[in-house]
Design a protein around this motif. Structure first.
Motif, short mmCIF file in Angstrom:
data_model
loop_
_atom_site.label_atom_id
_atom_site.label_comp_id
_atom_site.label_asym_id
_atom_site.label_seq_id
_atom_site.Cartn_x
_atom_site.Cartn_y
_atom_site.Cartn_z
N PRO A 151 -22.04 -1.79 -21.90
CA PRO A 151 -22.87 -0.77 -21.24
C PRO A 151 -23.70 -1.32 -20.08
N PHE A 152 -23.96 -2.63 -20.09
CA PHE A 152 -24.81 -3.23 -19.07
C PHE A 152 -24.15 -4.49 -18.51
N LEU A 153 -24.67 -4.99 -17.42
CA LEU A 153 -24.00 -6.08 -16.72
C LEU A 153 -23.88 -7.36 -17.54
N LEU A 154 -24.87 -7.64 -18.39
CA LEU A 154 -24.82 -8.85 -19.19
C LEU A 154 -24.36 -8.59 -20.62
N GLY A 155 -24.00 -7.36 -20.93
CA GLY A 155 -23.53 -7.07 -22.28
C GLY A 155 -24.15 -5.81 -22.85
N GLU A 164 -17.36 -3.08 -11.25
CA GLU A 164 -16.37 -2.37 -12.08
C GLU A 164 -15.64 -3.34 -13.01
N GLN A 165 -15.28 -4.48 -12.48
CA GLN A 165 -14.59 -5.49 -13.29
C GLN A 165 -15.50 -6.02 -14.39
N PHE A 198 -28.65 -0.76 -10.29
CA PHE A 198 -28.74 0.70 -10.27
C PHE A 198 -29.30 1.19 -8.94
N VAL A 199 -30.40 0.60 -8.52
CA VAL A 199 -31.05 1.05 -7.28
C VAL A 199 -30.10 0.92 -6.10
N VAL A 200 -29.44 -0.21 -5.98
CA VAL A 200 -28.54 -0.43 -4.84
C VAL A 200 -27.32 0.49 -4.91
N LEU A 201 -26.70 0.57 -6.07
CA LEU A 201 -25.52 1.43 -6.20
C LEU A 201 -25.87 2.90 -5.99
N ASN A 202 -27.08 3.27 -6.34
CA ASN A 202 -27.52 4.66 -6.18
C ASN A 202 -27.65 5.05 -4.72
N PHE A 207 -26.93 8.53 -1.17
CA PHE A 207 -27.79 8.84 -0.02
C PHE A 207 -27.06 8.64 1.31
N VAL A 208 -26.06 7.76 1.33
CA VAL A 208 -25.35 7.50 2.59
C VAL A 208 -23.98 8.18 2.62
N GLY A 209 -23.69 9.00 1.60
CA GLY A 209 -22.44 9.74 1.58
C GLY A 209 -21.23 8.90 1.29
N LEU A 210 -21.39 7.89 0.47
CA LEU A 210 -20.30 7.00 0.11
C LEU A 210 -19.87 7.29 -1.33
N SER A 211 -18.60 7.50 -1.54
CA SER A 211 -18.09 7.86 -2.87
C SER A 211 -17.82 6.62 -3.71
N LEU A 212 -18.19 6.70 -4.99
CA LEU A 212 -17.85 5.66 -5.95
C LEU A 212 -16.74 6.11 -6.90
N ASP A 213 -15.99 7.14 -6.47
CA ASP A 213 -14.95 7.70 -7.34
C ASP A 213 -13.90 6.67 -7.74
N ALA A 214 -13.69 5.68 -6.89
CA ALA A 214 -12.69 4.65 -7.20
C ALA A 214 -13.18 3.70 -8.28
N HIS A 215 -14.44 3.84 -8.68
CA HIS A 215 -15.04 2.93 -9.66
C HIS A 215 -15.70 3.76 -10.76
N PRO A 216 -14.92 4.39 -11.63
CA PRO A 216 -15.47 5.32 -12.62
C PRO A 216 -16.43 4.68 -13.61
N LYS A 217 -16.18 3.45 -14.01
CA LYS A 217 -17.11 2.79 -14.95
C LYS A 217 -18.44 2.52 -14.28
N THR A 218 -18.39 2.21 -12.98
CA THR A 218 -19.62 1.99 -12.22
C THR A 218 -20.39 3.29 -12.06
N GLN A 219 -19.68 4.37 -11.80
CA GLN A 219 -20.32 5.68 -11.71
C GLN A 219 -21.04 6.03 -13.01
N ALA A 220 -20.37 5.82 -14.13
CA ALA A 220 -20.97 6.11 -15.43
C ALA A 220 -22.17 5.21 -15.69
N TYR A 221 -22.07 3.97 -15.24
CA TYR A 221 -23.16 3.00 -15.39
C TYR A 221 -24.40 3.46 -14.63
#
Length: 207
Positions: free
Chosen positions: A146-150, A138-139, A161-165, A169-183
Motif C-alpha cells: 500500500p505504501f512505498l516502503l511496504g 508504479e513498479q 503524494f504531493v508531487v504526484l497530485n 493541476f497541470v492536466g497530466l494523466s496518470l491513467d497509464a499507472h493505475p496502482k499509482t493513481q490508487a496510491y
C-alpha cells in the motif's frame, strides 16, 4: 514549531506530517515571488534560497529542504513509525526514496511551474519525463504494497503524494499507472491530508 508554506507546494508534505503527528504548530503562508510571508516577514532571512518548506523548531533552529524537514519531524515522535530508526537499512531505503522523489520525480514537474507556457513538443518531452518517474513508483507498488516502503505509511508517502497530485493541476494523466493513481487517492483520503488541504485552501471542508 512553525512551518512556512506555499499552498499546494511541496511544503504540503510537511504540513501533512505535522497533522499525522498531532503536535501543535503554527503556519505562515509564504509568497515566494515577493519573498514575503503572511505575517510580514522577509522570507529570504528565513530561507536564503527563497523556497518552501522552512521549519522553525521549538528551539528556534531553521531547517530547509523537504527530505531533511520530513525526517526531522518523524524523529520527533519515533513511536509514530513515520520513519525507520536511524542507522538501519530501512532508514537508508527511506532516504533513497526521498532522494528519488526530490531529485527525480519533483524535478520532472518543474517545467510546468516556470511561468512560461510549454509548446506542444516541449510538453510532450516533459510529460514523458514525468511518465518515466511515475513508472518507477508504479513498479515499486507492483507487489501490492500500500505504501512505498511496504505496509507502513512514512514521510516518503506524504512527499510522493504531493508531487504526484500535481498531475491533476497541470492536466497530466496518470491513467497509464493505475496502482499509482490508487496510491494517490489512498493518501488523499487520510484525515491528515484532508486537514492540510483544507487549511491550504486546496479543497473545501465537507458540510
Amino acid at each position: 514549531m512553525k512551518l512556512y508554506y506555499k499552498p499546494g507546494a511541496c511544503s504540503l508534505a510537511s504540513h501533512i506530517i505535522l497533522n499525522e503527528l498531532q503536535i501543535p504548530f503554527d503556519l505562515d503562508k509564504t509568497d515566494t515571488d515577493t519573498n514575503k510571508t503572511e505575517a510580514g516577514d522577509d522570507f529570504l532571512k528565513i530561507s536564503p534560497n527563497g523556497y518552501v518548506p522552512a521549519l522553525i523548531t521549538d528551539e528556534g533552529d531553521i531547517i530547509t529542504e523537504n527530505p531533511a524537514v520530513l525526517q526531522y519531524l518523524a524523529d520527533q515522535s519515533p513511536d509514530a513509525g513515520l520513519a525507520p530508526p536511524n542507522g538501519t537499512l530501512a532508514r537508508t531505503r527511506l532516504q533513497e526514496t526521498l532522494n528519488f522523489i526530490s531529485s527525480e520525480l519533483h524535478k520532472s514537474f518543474s517545467p510546468f511551474f516556470t511561468g512560461r507556457e510549454l509548446d506542444s513538443d516541449a510538453r510532450k518531452r516533459v510529460e514523458a519525463g514525468v511518465g518515466r518517474r511515475a513508472a518507477h513508483i508504479e513498479q515499486r507498488l507492483a507487489d501490492g504494497r500500500p505504501f512505498l516502503l511496504g505496509d507502513t505509511f512514512t514521510v516518503a508517502d506524504a512527499y510522493a503524494f504531493v508531487v504526484l497530485n500535481w498531475a491533476g493541476f497541470v492536466g497530466l494523466s496518470l491513467d497509464a499507472h493505475p496502482k499509482t493513481q490508487a496510491y494517490v487517492a489512498r493518501i488523499a483520503a487520510r484525515p491528515a491530508s484532508i486537514k492540510a488541504m483544507i487549511a491550504e485552501g486546496l479543497m473545501e471542508q465537507a458540510a
